[in-house]
Design an enzyme around this catalytic site. Sequence first.
Site, PDB file in Angstrom:
ATOM      1  N   THR A   6      26.374 -12.434 -42.425  1.00  0.00           N
ATOM      2  CA  THR A   6      25.252 -12.012 -43.277  1.00  0.00           C
ATOM      3  C   THR A   6      25.540 -12.425 -44.715  1.00  0.00           C
ATOM      4  OG1 THR A   6      24.135 -10.120 -44.291  1.00  0.00           O
ATOM      5  CG2 THR A   6      26.264  -9.656 -43.331  1.00  0.00           C
ATOM      6  N   ARG A  29      19.346  -6.828 -49.493  1.00  0.00           N
ATOM      7  CA  ARG A  29      18.762  -5.633 -48.852  1.00  0.00           C
ATOM      8  C   ARG A  29      19.066  -4.428 -49.728  1.00  0.00           C
ATOM      9  NH1 ARG A  29      19.532  -5.459 -42.609  1.00  0.00           N
ATOM     10  NH2 ARG A  29      17.980  -7.098 -42.682  1.00  0.00           N
ATOM     11  N   ARG A  43      15.319 -10.406 -34.709  1.00  0.00           N
ATOM     12  CA  ARG A  43      15.548  -8.957 -34.699  1.00  0.00           C
ATOM     13  C   ARG A  43      14.730  -8.449 -33.518  1.00  0.00           C
ATOM     14  NH1 ARG A  43      15.149  -9.684 -40.547  1.00  0.00           N
ATOM     15  NH2 ARG A  43      17.275  -9.611 -41.342  1.00  0.00           N
ATOM     16  N   ASP A  57      25.395  -5.314 -39.367  1.00  0.00           N
ATOM     17  CA  ASP A  57      25.622  -3.959 -38.842  1.00  0.00           C
ATOM     18  C   ASP A  57      24.789  -3.622 -37.606  1.00  0.00           C
ATOM     19  OD1 ASP A  57      27.520  -3.156 -40.572  1.00  0.00           O
ATOM     20  OD2 ASP A  57      26.177  -2.031 -41.893  1.00  0.00           O
ATOM     21  N   GLY A  74      19.355 -11.395 -39.692  1.00  0.00           N
ATOM     22  CA  GLY A  74      19.101 -12.475 -40.664  1.00  0.00           C
ATOM     23  C   GLY A  74      20.136 -13.578 -40.517  1.00  0.00           C
ATOM     24  N   ASP A 134      24.638 -10.833 -47.201  1.00  0.00           N
ATOM     25  CA  ASP A 134      24.689  -9.643 -48.059  1.00  0.00           C
ATOM     26  C   ASP A 134      26.101  -9.145 -48.383  1.00  0.00           C
ATOM     27  OD1 ASP A 134      21.963  -9.773 -47.778  1.00  0.00           O
ATOM     28  OD2 ASP A 134      21.804  -8.092 -46.388  1.00  0.00           O
ATOM     29  N   ASP A 161      27.721  -6.912 -46.886  1.00  0.00           N
ATOM     30  CA  ASP A 161      27.620  -5.450 -46.912  1.00  0.00           C
ATOM     31  C   ASP A 161      28.251  -4.789 -45.681  1.00  0.00           C
ATOM     32  OD1 ASP A 161      25.807  -6.377 -45.066  1.00  0.00           O
ATOM     33  OD2 ASP A 161      24.199  -5.029 -45.647  1.00  0.00           O
TER      34      ASP A 161
HETATM   35  P1  ADP Z   1      21.446  -7.072 -38.969  1.00  0.00           P
HETATM   36  O1  ADP Z   1      22.340  -6.934 -37.799  1.00  0.00           O
HETATM   37  O2  ADP Z   1      21.482  -8.424 -39.619  1.00  0.00           O
HETATM   38  O3  ADP Z   1      21.584  -5.951 -39.935  1.00  0.00           O
HETATM   39  P2  ADP Z   1      19.266  -5.826 -37.652  1.00  0.00           P
HETATM   40  O4  ADP Z   1      19.631  -4.517 -38.247  1.00  0.00           O
HETATM   41  O5  ADP Z   1      17.851  -6.175 -37.621  1.00  0.00           O
HETATM   42  O6  ADP Z   1      19.987  -7.017 -38.389  1.00  0.00           O
HETATM   43  O7  ADP Z   1      19.808  -5.825 -36.203  1.00  0.00           O
HETATM   44  C1  ADP Z   1      19.861  -7.015 -35.442  1.00  0.00           C
HETATM   45  C2  ADP Z   1      19.856  -6.676 -33.992  1.00  0.00           C
HETATM   46  O8  ADP Z   1      20.635  -5.530 -33.704  1.00  0.00           O
HETATM   47  C3  ADP Z   1      18.470  -6.420 -33.436  1.00  0.00           C
HETATM   48  O9  ADP Z   1      18.311  -7.317 -32.383  1.00  0.00           O
HETATM   49  C4  ADP Z   1      18.482  -5.019 -32.932  1.00  0.00           C
HETATM   50  O10 ADP Z   1      17.862  -4.921 -31.681  1.00  0.00           O
HETATM   51  C5  ADP Z   1      19.953  -4.716 -32.770  1.00  0.00           C
HETATM   52  N1  ADP Z   1      20.201  -3.315 -33.106  1.00  0.00           N
HETATM   53  C6  ADP Z   1      20.008  -2.743 -34.301  1.00  0.00           C
HETATM   54  N2  ADP Z   1      20.321  -1.428 -34.252  1.00  0.00           N
HETATM   55  C7  ADP Z   1      20.715  -1.189 -32.989  1.00  0.00           C
HETATM   56  C8  ADP Z   1      21.152  -0.012 -32.298  1.00  0.00           C
HETATM   57  N3  ADP Z   1      21.239   1.187 -32.915  1.00  0.00           N
HETATM   58  N4  ADP Z   1      21.475  -0.123 -31.006  1.00  0.00           N
HETATM   59  C9  ADP Z   1      21.386  -1.312 -30.382  1.00  0.00           C
HETATM   60  N5  ADP Z   1      20.982  -2.435 -30.978  1.00  0.00           N
HETATM   61  C10 ADP Z   1      20.645  -2.397 -32.258  1.00  0.00           C
HETATM   62  O1  F6P Z   2      20.275  -9.368 -44.418  1.00  0.00           O
HETATM   63  C1  F6P Z   2      19.949 -10.600 -44.978  1.00  0.00           C
HETATM   64  C2  F6P Z   2      18.637 -10.523 -45.734  1.00  0.00           C
HETATM   65  O2  F6P Z   2      18.362 -11.796 -46.281  1.00  0.00           O
HETATM   66  C3  F6P Z   2      18.578  -9.454 -46.809  1.00  0.00           C
HETATM   67  O3  F6P Z   2      19.247  -9.825 -47.986  1.00  0.00           O
HETATM   68  C4  F6P Z   2      17.102  -9.286 -46.962  1.00  0.00           C
HETATM   69  O4  F6P Z   2      16.795  -7.972 -47.407  1.00  0.00           O
HETATM   70  C5  F6P Z   2      16.591  -9.482 -45.569  1.00  0.00           C
HETATM   71  O5  F6P Z   2      17.587 -10.190 -44.859  1.00  0.00           O
HETATM   72  C6  F6P Z   2      15.296 -10.249 -45.508  1.00  0.00           C
HETATM   73  O6  F6P Z   2      14.875 -10.285 -44.190  1.00  0.00           O
HETATM   74  P1  F6P Z   2      13.656 -11.192 -43.696  1.00  0.00           P
HETATM   75  O7  F6P Z   2      14.202 -12.554 -43.427  1.00  0.00           O
HETATM   76  O8  F6P Z   2      13.207 -10.510 -42.461  1.00  0.00           O
HETATM   77  O9  F6P Z   2      12.631 -11.223 -44.767  1.00  0.00           O
END
Ligand code: ADP
Ligand code: F6P
Length: 320
Positions: free
Chosen positions: A125, A171, A72, A103, A11, A127, A129
């Site tokens: 982010t 989230r 993502r 994360d 995000g 969040d 978090d």
């Molecule tokens: P955020 O990092 O904001 O929490 P996501 O969880 O969707 O958002 O993760 C973002 C990116 O991290 C995605 O492109 C995904 O492919 C990569 N990613 C998430 N989990 C893993 C993992 N366990 N190993 C490698 N890449 C990951």
């Molecule tokens: O992680 C940032 C965030 O805005 C969260 O607060 C929310 O749950 C999520 O992303 C929303 O994701 P999307 O843009 O895919 O709807």
Amino acid sequence: MKKIGVLTSGGDAPGMNAAIRAVVRTACVNGIEVYGIKRGYNGLMNGDLEQMTLRSVSDIIHRGGTMLYSARSPEFKTEEGMQRAIDVCHSRGIEGVVVIGGDGSFRGARDLSLRGIPCIGLPGTIDNDIACCDYTIGYDTCMNTIMQMVDRVRDTSESHDRCSVIEVMGRSAGYLALNSGIAVGATSILIPEIEYDIERDVIERMRRTQKTGKRHFIIIVAEGIGGVEELAKRIEKETSVETRAVVLGHVQRGGSPTSRDRVVASQMGYAAVKLLMQGIGNRVVAMQKDQIVDYDIFEALQMSKTINSELYKIAYDISI
Ligand code: ADP
Ligand code: F6P
């Protein structure tokens, strides 16, 4: 290190552009070529990257979103996707990558580092978090946006003697809800980290403040709890106060970053390149007690973050 990449992932968050700017400028002034990788890990897998110069990042510090776009990318989590990304790094001579995201993005950065491409994670982010960080890029802007939006809802809620039940993002984390709830003077704040009971924590609190003459109410609900429409109906039924539900949604993720987000993002972007220049990878740059520090990514992902229960108590005590 002579050539590095920078990407934004997951995000988006206000301040990501300020971080990109700091990474690009720090690299350029130290004689390192820097490539902007588009749409997170997708761009790394597909070779969608281009060289950036000092001037590529002019006039972006005040802009929300991310000039590199974000995504993502489930494919990147597969062995095949990861290998494609590594092949692109090798063929384009990318020796290190700065990953700005949350994360999930750090898991990807750790896996790339373990496979020989040193990566530095920057917490981006709204969040807030990320366990190893007191503060994440985008949080302050988002908090201020929520505050401004809820202040507007309050105006109309007050005019009509209504209750407004407002869902804010985060989230599964309640940092935005708890802190914005205090900032807007909410009667009640519901977050996933603290056990709640609607009767005790919403209805009774409204009755408590009604006794002191209050006629309009703001209830802040974290996204991780949800159900604001049903909650609004229940409140109206049990208290006879006309109630509306509001989901603030993606308005919370946009907008020009605040000064705090711009400054912290600049500090973090600078620190990331300094680490790569020393050949150090697999680290997350974080802010702890107003200091820029860094952690091993694996260690950072093992850490857990707690909610400030003192803040929750303060919110309760003064929402009378
Ligand atoms: P955020 O990092 O904001 O929490 P996501 O969880 O969707 O958002 O993760 C973002 C990116 O991290 C995605 O492109 C995904 O492919 C990569 N990613 C998430 N989990 C893993 C993992 N366990 N190993 C490698 N890449 C990951
Ligand atoms: O992680 C940032 C965030 O805005 C969260 O607060 C929310 O749950 C999520 O992303 C929303 O994701 P999307 O843009 O895919 O709807």
